[in-house]
Design an enzyme around this catalytic site. Structure first.
Site, PDB file in Angstrom:
ATOM      1  N   HIS A  53       2.171   6.622 -13.112  1.00 19.17           N
ATOM      2  CA  HIS A  53       1.182   7.328 -13.248  1.00 19.17           C
ATOM      3  C   HIS A  53       0.811   6.344 -14.317  1.00 19.17           C
ATOM      4  O   HIS A  53       0.815   5.268 -15.566  1.00 19.17           O
ATOM      5  CB  HIS A  53       1.377   8.281 -14.607  1.00 19.17           C
ATOM      6  CG  HIS A  53      -0.179   9.344 -14.190  1.00 19.17           C
ATOM      7  ND1 HIS A  53      -0.532   9.328 -12.750  1.00 19.17           N
ATOM      8  CD2 HIS A  53      -0.510   9.583 -14.930  1.00 19.17           C
ATOM      9  CE1 HIS A  53      -1.488  10.419 -13.338  1.00 19.17           C
ATOM     10  NE2 HIS A  53      -1.571  10.631 -14.265  1.00 19.17           N
ATOM     11  N   THR A  54      -0.573   6.673 -13.621  1.00 19.16           N
ATOM     12  CA  THR A  54      -1.499   5.448 -14.513  1.00 19.16           C
ATOM     13  C   THR A  54      -3.288   6.294 -14.755  1.00 19.16           C
ATOM     14  O   THR A  54      -3.262   7.009 -13.850  1.00 19.16           O
ATOM     15  CB  THR A  54      -2.220   4.586 -13.844  1.00 19.16           C
ATOM     16  OG1 THR A  54      -0.937   3.717 -13.386  1.00 19.16           O
ATOM     17  CG2 THR A  54      -3.210   3.206 -14.668  1.00 19.16           C
TER      18      THR A  54
ATOM     19  N   GLY B  42     -13.851   2.519 -13.523  1.00 18.83           N
ATOM     20  CA  GLY B  42     -14.331   1.847 -13.298  1.00 18.83           C
ATOM     21  C   GLY B  42     -14.905   0.234 -13.880  1.00 18.83           C
ATOM     22  O   GLY B  42     -15.359  -0.069 -12.986  1.00 18.83           O
TER      23      GLY B  42
ATOM     24  N   CYS C 238       2.549   4.421  -8.506  1.00 22.39           N
ATOM     25  CA  CYS C 238       1.405   4.868  -9.103  1.00 22.39           C
ATOM     26  C   CYS C 238       0.670   4.224  -7.231  1.00 22.39           C
ATOM     27  O   CYS C 238       0.877   3.512  -7.539  1.00 22.39           O
ATOM     28  CB  CYS C 238       0.990   4.821 -10.288  1.00 22.39           C
ATOM     29  SG  CYS C 238      -0.765   4.251 -10.527  1.00 22.39           S
TER      30      CYS C 238
ATOM     31  N   THR D  96      -4.299  -1.020  -5.395  1.00 23.69           N
ATOM     32  CA  THR D  96      -5.371  -1.223  -5.930  1.00 23.69           C
ATOM     33  C   THR D  96      -4.961  -2.489  -6.259  1.00 23.69           C
ATOM     34  O   THR D  96      -5.837  -3.948  -6.285  1.00 23.69           O
ATOM     35  CB  THR D  96      -6.259  -0.089  -6.771  1.00 23.69           C
ATOM     36  OG1 THR D  96      -6.799   0.301  -5.686  1.00 23.69           O
ATOM     37  CG2 THR D  96      -7.743  -0.775  -6.977  1.00 23.69           C
TER      38      THR D  96
ATOM     39  N   ARG E 294      -5.539  -6.851  -5.260  1.00 28.94           N
ATOM     40  CA  ARG E 294      -6.765  -7.632  -5.934  1.00 28.94           C
ATOM     41  C   ARG E 294      -6.056  -8.561  -6.886  1.00 28.94           C
ATOM     42  O   ARG E 294      -6.212  -9.395  -7.141  1.00 28.94           O
ATOM     43  CB  ARG E 294      -6.997  -6.246  -6.912  1.00 28.94           C
ATOM     44  CG  ARG E 294      -7.902  -5.480  -6.254  1.00 28.94           C
ATOM     45  CD  ARG E 294      -9.315  -4.767  -6.872  1.00 28.94           C
ATOM     46  NE  ARG E 294     -10.265  -3.852  -6.154  1.00 28.94           N
ATOM     47  CZ  ARG E 294     -10.870  -2.705  -6.136  1.00 28.94           C
ATOM     48  NH1 ARG E 294     -11.007  -2.561  -7.741  1.00 28.94           N
ATOM     49  NH2 ARG E 294     -11.337  -1.883  -5.647  1.00 28.94           N
TER      50      ARG E 294
END
Ligand code: COA
Length: 108
Positions: free
Chosen positions: A46-47, A55, A81, A87, A91
């Site tokens: 989990h984050t 953001g 997660c 994401t 990236r």
């Protein structure tokens, strides 16, 4: 002491070993992990970043700290997660090299 972060400045991330977290000094943003495979794998479960701080790349900083820790300690990473799998890793694909391989299970 309140931790403040200005744009362009990397926030300080602290390893909270007893609670298996990487977190900001105020503990409000964190990455939670569990140890798997006898401690050889770090499962990032989990984050969390408070809505007011989202953001800005804070979750990314938490992930970098966790992946660097895993690399330093010769651990692999399980990206449970969705932020990590969907994401952060797309990236920052160089970190894919640390991902847990199913093949390792044969050594459990
Ligand atoms: N899964 C995957 N990616 C997510 C996401 C999720 N649940 N929530 C947000 N993201 C992506 C967004 O698309 C965003 O993309 P953008 O930069 O194009 O806008 C990107 O994360 C932002 O990255 P970053 O600034 O590094 O993240 P953050 O500091 O805003 O924190 C979360 C991201 C997910 C930790 C934060 O939104 C949060 O705490 N959400 C609630 C808990 C949660 O869903 N955690 C993830 C599943 S365990």
């Amino acid at each position: 002491m309140a931790a403040t972060t200005t744009a362009g400045e990397a926030p300080k991330i602290v390893w909270n070993q007893p609670q298996q977290r990487f977190e900001t000094e105020d503990k409000k943003a964190y990455l939670q992990y569990a140890l798997r495979d006898g401690g050889r794998a770090m499962d990032i479960v989990h984050t969390f970043v408070p809505p007011s701080k989202r953001g800005l790349g804070l979750a990314s900083h938490l992930c970098v700290s966790a992946f660097q820790h895993a690399k330093t300690n010769s651990m692999s990473v399980v990206p449970t997660c969705s932020y990590v799998s969907d994401t952060f890793l797309p990236r920052n694909p160089t970190w894919n090299s640390l991902l847990y391989s199913e093949d390792l299970k044969s050594h459990m």
